[in-house]
Design a protein around this motif. Structure first.
Motif, PDB file in Angstrom:
ATOM      1  N   TYR A 108      21.287 -69.702  31.755  1.00 21.97           N
ATOM      2  CA  TYR A 108      21.696 -70.917  32.462  1.00 21.97           C
ATOM      3  C   TYR A 108      21.752 -70.658  33.969  1.00 21.97           C
ATOM      4  CZ  TYR A 108      23.355 -71.857  27.742  1.00 21.97           C
ATOM      5  OH  TYR A 108      23.434 -72.002  26.384  1.00 21.97           O
ATOM      6  N   GLU A 135      23.970 -75.290  36.865  1.00 17.57           N
ATOM      7  CA  GLU A 135      23.688 -76.238  35.790  1.00 17.57           C
ATOM      8  C   GLU A 135      25.007 -76.734  35.200  1.00 17.57           C
ATOM      9  OE1 GLU A 135      21.272 -76.622  31.565  1.00 17.57           O
ATOM     10  OE2 GLU A 135      21.286 -74.722  32.609  1.00 17.57           O
ATOM     11  N   ILE A 161      27.009 -78.464  32.299  1.00 18.57           N
ATOM     12  CA  ILE A 161      27.023 -78.815  30.878  1.00 18.57           C
ATOM     13  C   ILE A 161      28.481 -79.060  30.518  1.00 18.57           C
ATOM     14  CG2 ILE A 161      26.584 -78.037  28.517  1.00 18.57           C
ATOM     15  CD1 ILE A 161      24.301 -76.344  29.575  1.00 18.57           C
ATOM     16  N   SER A 184      30.215 -75.824  35.271  1.00 17.45           N
ATOM     17  CA  SER A 184      29.100 -74.912  35.521  1.00 17.45           C
ATOM     18  C   SER A 184      29.651 -73.506  35.718  1.00 17.45           C
ATOM     19  CB  SER A 184      28.327 -75.347  36.775  1.00 17.45           C
ATOM     20  OG  SER A 184      29.137 -75.185  37.930  1.00 17.45           O
ATOM     21  N   GLU A 214      30.355 -66.431  33.242  1.00 15.78           N
ATOM     22  CA  GLU A 214      29.175 -66.584  32.391  1.00 15.78           C
ATOM     23  C   GLU A 214      29.575 -66.573  30.914  1.00 15.78           C
ATOM     24  OE1 GLU A 214      26.543 -63.468  33.675  1.00 15.78           O
ATOM     25  OE2 GLU A 214      25.803 -64.646  35.361  1.00 15.78           O
ATOM     26  N   GLU A 263      29.166 -69.762  28.351  1.00 17.83           N
ATOM     27  CA  GLU A 263      28.408 -69.671  27.108  1.00 17.83           C
ATOM     28  C   GLU A 263      29.236 -70.147  25.917  1.00 17.83           C
ATOM     29  OE1 GLU A 263      25.943 -66.218  26.177  1.00 17.83           O
ATOM     30  OE2 GLU A 263      26.225 -65.581  28.248  1.00 17.83           O
ATOM     31  N   VAL A 319      29.451 -73.924  26.092  1.00 21.24           N
ATOM     32  CA  VAL A 319      28.200 -74.550  25.669  1.00 21.24           C
ATOM     33  C   VAL A 319      28.074 -74.495  24.151  1.00 21.24           C
ATOM     34  CG1 VAL A 319      25.678 -74.319  25.727  1.00 21.24           C
ATOM     35  CG2 VAL A 319      26.991 -74.170  27.843  1.00 21.24           C
TER      36      VAL A 319
END
Length: 129
Positions: free
Chosen positions: A71, A75, A77, A81, A109, A113, A116
């Motif tokens: 990603y 970005e 989501i 972000s 990060e 994840e 997401v």
């Protein structure tokens, strides 16, 4: 970090189990240090260096390619972000060190994840989507 692993475990649907060698508790690196239970039961006395000796890799072998983070940092989501999460994590430091910045990036990060994954699972369960 423990929370992240617990959430990932829940998302995957598996049970948390400590990592153990399939060869038994005294195999792998602990077997090298403590001595293998098989060699003790067989009555052989080989040295620790011989137990842990492995053939050298061939010269034409290359390391597996490093997979980039999937990603982009900006970005969005689910309204968030990596960049925004990192800013929030660094907000508690008046003057973050390079280590703090690097750890905040890794943690952001990881958190993104997980977020997401949760969003993807929830959208598949939502009957209106």
């Amino acid at each position: 970090m423990a929370i992240i692993f617990a959430v990932r475990t829940l998302l995957i649907g598996g049970e948390f189990q400590p990592m153990m060698s399939s060869e038994g508790p005294n195999e792998g690196w602990t077997g090298i240090l403590l001595g293998s239970s098989e060699s003790e039961s067989a009555g052989t006395s080989s040295s620790v260096n011989q137990q842990g000796a492995r053939p050298a890799p061939a010269q034409n072998e290359v390391a597996p390619p490093v997979v980039p983070y999937p990603y982009p940092e900006n970005e969005i989501i689910g309204g968030d972000s990596v960049e925004a999460i990192e800013r929030r994590l660094l907000g508690r430091f008046p003057s973050p060190s390079a280590h703090d910045i690097q750890m905040a990036r890794i943690q952001a990060e990881d958190l993104f994840e997980v977020k997401v994954d949760i969003i993807r699972r929830m959208t598949s369960l939502d009957p209106e989507c």
